[in-house]
Design a protein around this motif. Structure first.
Motif, PDB file in Angstrom:
ATOM      1  N   PRO A   1       7.098  -6.065  -3.288  1.00 21.28           N
ATOM      2  CA  PRO A   1       6.117  -6.061  -2.194  1.00 21.28           C
ATOM      3  C   PRO A   1       5.665  -7.466  -1.793  1.00 21.28           C
ATOM      4  O   PRO A   1       5.439  -7.729  -0.612  1.00 21.28           O
ATOM      5  CB  PRO A   1       4.950  -5.242  -2.750  1.00 21.28           C
ATOM      6  CG  PRO A   1       5.127  -5.243  -4.221  1.00 21.28           C
ATOM      7  CD  PRO A   1       6.602  -5.310  -4.462  1.00 21.28           C
TER       8      PRO A   1
ATOM      9  N   LEU B   1      11.678  -0.894   3.517  1.00 21.62           N
ATOM     10  CA  LEU B   1      10.779   0.139   2.994  1.00 21.62           C
ATOM     11  C   LEU B   1      11.528   1.448   2.766  1.00 21.62           C
ATOM     12  O   LEU B   1      11.268   2.171   1.793  1.00 21.62           O
ATOM     13  CB  LEU B   1       9.616   0.371   3.960  1.00 21.62           C
ATOM     14  CG  LEU B   1       8.483  -0.657   3.977  1.00 21.62           C
ATOM     15  CD1 LEU B   1       7.410  -0.218   4.969  1.00 21.62           C
ATOM     16  CD2 LEU B   1       7.878  -0.850   2.590  1.00 21.62           C
TER      17      LEU B   1
ATOM     18  N   ILE C   1      -0.318   1.516  -4.437  1.00 19.38           N
ATOM     19  CA  ILE C   1      -0.407   2.848  -3.805  1.00 19.38           C
ATOM     20  C   ILE C   1      -1.861   3.319  -3.732  1.00 19.38           C
ATOM     21  O   ILE C   1      -2.150   4.511  -3.813  1.00 19.38           O
ATOM     22  CB  ILE C   1       0.497   3.878  -4.522  1.00 19.38           C
ATOM     23  CG1 ILE C   1       0.233   3.910  -6.038  1.00 19.38           C
ATOM     24  CG2 ILE C   1       1.960   3.570  -4.262  1.00 19.38           C
ATOM     25  CD1 ILE C   1       1.024   4.991  -6.767  1.00 19.38           C
TER      26      ILE C   1
ATOM     27  N   SER D   1      -3.656   0.153   2.390  1.00 19.95           N
ATOM     28  CA  SER D   1      -2.935  -0.333   1.206  1.00 19.95           C
ATOM     29  C   SER D   1      -2.300  -1.683   1.547  1.00 19.95           C
ATOM     30  O   SER D   1      -2.138  -2.029   2.723  1.00 19.95           O
ATOM     31  CB  SER D   1      -1.860   0.673   0.804  1.00 19.95           C
ATOM     32  OG  SER D   1      -0.920   0.828   1.852  1.00 19.95           O
TER      33      SER D   1
ATOM     34  N   LEU E   1       0.748  -3.022   1.623  1.00 17.56           N
ATOM     35  CA  LEU E   1       1.917  -3.080   2.507  1.00 17.56           C
ATOM     36  C   LEU E   1       1.591  -2.607   3.924  1.00 17.56           C
ATOM     37  O   LEU E   1       2.092  -3.173   4.905  1.00 17.56           O
ATOM     38  CB  LEU E   1       3.068  -2.262   1.919  1.00 17.56           C
ATOM     39  CG  LEU E   1       3.823  -2.939   0.766  1.00 17.56           C
ATOM     40  CD1 LEU E   1       4.793  -1.968   0.112  1.00 17.56           C
ATOM     41  CD2 LEU E   1       4.564  -4.178   1.255  1.00 17.56           C
ATOM     42  N   LEU E   2       0.765  -1.596   4.049  1.00 18.47           N
ATOM     43  CA  LEU E   2       0.389  -1.145   5.389  1.00 18.47           C
ATOM     44  C   LEU E   2      -0.432  -2.220   6.093  1.00 18.47           C
ATOM     45  O   LEU E   2      -0.249  -2.474   7.287  1.00 18.47           O
ATOM     46  CB  LEU E   2      -0.401   0.166   5.321  1.00 18.47           C
ATOM     47  CG  LEU E   2      -0.854   0.730   6.676  1.00 18.47           C
ATOM     48  CD1 LEU E   2       0.338   0.970   7.602  1.00 18.47           C
ATOM     49  CD2 LEU E   2      -1.674   2.006   6.499  1.00 18.47           C
TER      50      LEU E   2
ATOM     51  N   CYS F   1       6.131   3.197   9.454  1.00 24.56           N
ATOM     52  CA  CYS F   1       5.761   2.508   8.209  1.00 24.56           C
ATOM     53  C   CYS F   1       4.981   3.446   7.293  1.00 24.56           C
ATOM     54  O   CYS F   1       5.253   3.535   6.088  1.00 24.56           O
ATOM     55  CB  CYS F   1       4.930   1.264   8.537  1.00 24.56           C
ATOM     56  SG  CYS F   1       4.333   0.390   7.078  1.00 24.56           S
ATOM     57  N   LYS F   2       4.017   4.150   7.833  1.00 25.58           N
ATOM     58  CA  LYS F   2       3.230   5.096   7.026  1.00 25.58           C
ATOM     59  C   LYS F   2       4.124   6.162   6.402  1.00 25.58           C
ATOM     60  O   LYS F   2       3.951   6.531   5.226  1.00 25.58           O
ATOM     61  CB  LYS F   2       2.146   5.738   7.882  1.00 25.58           C
ATOM     62  CG  LYS F   2       1.048   4.780   8.317  1.00 25.58           C
ATOM     63  CD  LYS F   2       0.030   5.495   9.209  1.00 25.58           C
ATOM     64  CE  LYS F   2      -1.077   4.533   9.660  1.00 25.58           C
ATOM     65  NZ  LYS F   2      -2.054   5.203  10.558  1.00 25.58           N
TER      66      LYS F   2
ATOM     67  N   HIS G   1       7.332   5.910   5.624  1.00 26.84           N
ATOM     68  CA  HIS G   1       8.115   5.308   4.540  1.00 26.84           C
ATOM     69  C   HIS G   1       7.249   5.056   3.304  1.00 26.84           C
ATOM     70  O   HIS G   1       7.720   5.207   2.169  1.00 26.84           O
ATOM     71  CB  HIS G   1       8.736   3.995   4.997  1.00 26.84           C
ATOM     72  CG  HIS G   1       9.875   4.161   5.956  1.00 26.84           C
ATOM     73  ND1 HIS G   1      10.657   5.284   5.995  1.00 26.84           N
ATOM     74  CD2 HIS G   1      10.377   3.317   6.919  1.00 26.84           C
ATOM     75  CE1 HIS G   1      11.588   5.150   6.941  1.00 26.84           C
ATOM     76  NE2 HIS G   1      11.432   3.966   7.512  1.00 26.84           N
ATOM     77  N   LEU G   2       6.014   4.663   3.520  1.00 32.19           N
ATOM     78  CA  LEU G   2       5.123   4.430   2.384  1.00 32.19           C
ATOM     79  C   LEU G   2       4.900   5.721   1.595  1.00 32.19           C
ATOM     80  O   LEU G   2       4.903   5.718   0.356  1.00 32.19           O
ATOM     81  CB  LEU G   2       3.789   3.857   2.872  1.00 32.19           C
ATOM     82  CG  LEU G   2       3.834   2.418   3.408  1.00 32.19           C
ATOM     83  CD1 LEU G   2       2.497   2.026   4.017  1.00 32.19           C
ATOM     84  CD2 LEU G   2       4.215   1.432   2.310  1.00 32.19           C
TER      85      LEU G   2
ATOM     86  N   VAL H   1       7.787   4.611  -0.960  1.00 32.03           N
ATOM     87  CA  VAL H   1       7.041   3.710  -1.838  1.00 32.03           C
ATOM     88  C   VAL H   1       6.235   4.482  -2.885  1.00 32.03           C
ATOM     89  O   VAL H   1       6.262   4.142  -4.073  1.00 32.03           O
ATOM     90  CB  VAL H   1       6.127   2.788  -1.004  1.00 32.03           C
ATOM     91  CG1 VAL H   1       5.242   1.934  -1.915  1.00 32.03           C
ATOM     92  CG2 VAL H   1       6.979   1.895  -0.104  1.00 32.03           C
ATOM     93  N   LYS H   2       5.552   5.523  -2.456  1.00 32.61           N
ATOM     94  CA  LYS H   2       4.723   6.280  -3.392  1.00 32.61           C
ATOM     95  C   LYS H   2       5.557   6.900  -4.524  1.00 32.61           C
ATOM     96  O   LYS H   2       5.246   6.688  -5.708  1.00 32.61           O
ATOM     97  CB  LYS H   2       3.924   7.352  -2.657  1.00 32.61           C
ATOM     98  CG  LYS H   2       2.962   8.105  -3.582  1.00 32.61           C
ATOM     99  CD  LYS H   2       2.165   9.159  -2.821  1.00 32.61           C
ATOM    100  CE  LYS H   2       1.203   9.875  -3.770  1.00 32.61           C
ATOM    101  NZ  LYS H   2       0.436  10.940  -3.058  1.00 32.61           N
TER     102      LYS H   2
END
Length: 621
Positions: free
Chosen positions: A152, A174, A214, A226, A228-229, A254-255, A257-258, A262-263
């Protein structure tokens, strides 16, 4: 000596033996080495340099993160490959490139600069081959450069967004987050089977990093984004070339993908770490690994670039600590300290609030402002010490909140080759008690100017050398230069405050004590308590700072030894040049010679300095 030179020598030797056997002994013949015309040398050198650049370009394309760091965008939306398939491929590349080097080029036919490139490229390939045996001898999860925080941080610090394709490349990275983490998890399982497991203290910090990544929107109902967002949103909204309608869609993607990538990536890693922590121990040294003592000897060799044993590292550190303590006592007398007990003075520095900015937003900003002023003053005096100066800009940044609890006290990040991203001197302001005012001058010189920024930026800006030399590096050269750079400003009247001058010595004694502590932990099987006791008795650093440093040495065996060994070697070569050249010695020329070839192992740096001495002595005659 490289293999071509060896083979040439053996050929000549065998031929001479034949002559002795076949000709009258009274009149032996002399075999002269073959000479080449200027045109032949240029042609061979041009071919070799084209080969070096082709190999470098291929490496860059195989390593997308590295390509982004130096400003490339061919594979902007990808991550580096992970695992044995990558290592096996790199070993095969190194074998083929080394074979091509030896069989396609005649060393004696190259010009001086290309001969140096030949030796450096040969060494680079051999390091890849030698490192292969030890590829599992590290901790992919650790508090310094574990992938849980560096991936990150890479997106946030290195991946810029100026255009729509830049944003799409960020999103592409991401979208691959979980697959990258899954590959890294397989690497962790392999190390687990080899009993190469981080000590217990690592787990709390790594888990905290994971949870921080996260926490916040879109992972919960928090009004705070968060990390990255927040980063992606700020970069996209700040990109003038991206349409407003596209910005909204990009942020929505982006949200997604997170949440989807990512989560689950971090949740799987968290579960693994919780499980592995149960089998972690309090043993810290790499001696606990299979063949760990052999690995440590190898790590020492790689980080110092000289033939020195762990025992010699340990003893050198003790001698240097004693020498620097004597220098410190002179300053103690200068400031009229109440006695000559150095530990009392250390405690005075640790505990008197006047040596620290308050641990508040205002105090942290004051530190950054003062560090900036120190850099600006040094920049204005560079002509006194240097001929060549970097073109790339440098900025000072505070370490991001998501990793400030686990990151080191300060570090440097290289600029992009095209100048679009400046070099960055990162300051960790999480706990201002770990950033004493009296050490900030030396720290700024080390991480910024004339330290890492000059060394890295000048190398990247060099002309008429192959690309790999612009980005080459080793700990002894990189960190040895940075520590040497703390010392040289004193020559031009800086460190006017005696406490700042003590801070310079404090930094140096800390690097000397590192030799003792690093070898103590990994060679003499010291506990963290023994290492901490040694630091507190021999350096003025705070207990918190000492603990962080010890934890760093534990997860990076041998790395800390390169600083003092590299500095001592550069100082030794400078004394050698001064003794030989006397009044004709020019420190600016010496520094230019150290910097103008990029990073060199200490043996090749010594060869360059001694050739320079010889040339100057011949000119004087």
């Amino acid at each position: 000596m490289n293999s071509i030179k060896i083979n040439s020598f053996l050929t000549v030797w065998a031929f001479c033996c034949c002559l002795v056997a076949c000709k009258p002994a009274s009149k032996p013949e002399t075999v002269l080495p073959k000479t080449y015309s200027a045109a032949e040398i240029k042609k061979e050198s041009d071919r070799a340099n084209a080969f070096f650049d082709a190999c470098f370009d291929a490496y860059v394309l195989r390593n997308p993160e590295y390509e982004t760091q130096i400003g490339g965008k061919v594979n902007f939306g990808k991550w580096n490959p992970v695992g044995d398939a990558y290592w096996n491929a790199e070993r095969a590349f190194a074998e083929r490139e080394l074979d091509s080097l030896h069989n396609s080029f005649v060393y004696e036919k190259l010009d001086a600069s290309t001969k140096l490139s030949y030796l450096l490229f040969e060494e680079k390939c051999n390091h890849t081959l030698d490192d292969f045996k030890w590829r599992y001898y590290n901790y992919p999860i650790n508090q310094m450069d574990g992938f849980q925080s560096t991936l990150p941080a890479f997106l946030m610090s290195v991946h810029g967004i100026d255009t729509l394709p830049d944003a799409e490349a960020y999103l592409s990275r991401l979208s691959m987050f979980k697959s990258v983490f899954d590959a890294q998890l397989q690497e962790l399982y392999i190390r687990d089977s080899l009993k190469i497991i981080p000590p217990k203290f690592v787990f709390f910090m790594a888990l905290q990093d994971c949870k921080n990544m996260i926490t916040g929107a879109p992972f919960d109902n928090s009004k705070i984004n968060s990390p990255l967002l927040e980063d992606f949103t700020a970069k996209v909204n700040g990109a003038k070339s991206i349409k407003a309608t596209d910005k909204a869609q990009l942020i929505m993607t982006c949200k997604d993908h997170l949440i989807q990538q990512v989560k689950p990536a971090y949740e799987a890693l968290i579960n693994f770490l919780i499980e592995q922590e149960r089998s972690a121990t309090l043993q810290d040294g790499c001696w606990k690994w299979p063949n760990g003592s052999k690995y440590y000897a190898y790590a020492i060799k790689r980080n110092t670039t000289i033939g020195i044993t762990p025992e010699e590292i340990f003893e050198t550190g003790k001698k240097e600590v004693e020498r620097i303590h004597n220098e410190m006592k002179k300053i103690m007398r200068n400031v009229n300290f109440r006695n000559d007990n150095i530990i009392d003075f250390f405690n005075y520095l640790r505990n008197d609030p006047k040596f620290y900015y308050p641990n508040t937003p205002e105090g942290k900003q004051s530190y950054v402002n003062q560090a900036t002023a120190i850099i600006d003053t040094m920049r204005s005096k560079l002509d006194l010490l240097f001929i060549t100066k970097p073109k790339a800009a440098m900025v000072i940044k505070q370490v991001e909140p998501f990793r400030e609890q686990s990151a080191g006290g300060a570090f440097y990040e290289q600029p992009s080759a095209d100048g679009s991203r400046p070099g960055a001197y990162y300051l960790n302001t999480f706990n201002m008690k770990d950033q004493p005012i009296y050490q900030m001058e030396a720290l700024a010189y080390h991480e910024g100017i004339p330290g890492h920024h000059m060394q890295v930026a000048i190398a990247q800006e060099l002309e008429n050398i192959p690309k790999f030399r612009k980005y080459n590096g080793n700990t002894a050269y990189d960190e040895g230069w940075a520590l040497y750079s703390e010392w040289i400003p004193k020559e031009i009247g800086l460190y006017q405050d005696p406490y700042s001058d003590f801070g310079r010595l404090a930094n140096e004694v800390f690097r000397a004590a590192r030799l003792v502590v690093d070898a103590g932990i990994h060679y003499k099987k010291w506990s963290r308590e023994q290492a901490l006791a040694y630091f507190l008795a021999n350096t003025p650093n705070s207990e918190g700072d000492c603990k962080k440093e010890i934890e760093r040495y534990i997860v990076w065996p041998g790395q800390a030894t390169g600083y003092k060994i590299g500095m001592m070697k550069i100082q030794s070569l400078r004394r050698e040049a001064q003794d030989a050249l006397g009044d004709k010695f020019d420190v600016r020329q010496f520094h230019d010679l150290v910097l103008k070839n990029g990073a060199l192992p200490m043996s090749l740096l010594a060869e360059q300095i001694r050739n320079w001495i010889d040339e100057n002595e011949k000119t004087a005659k």
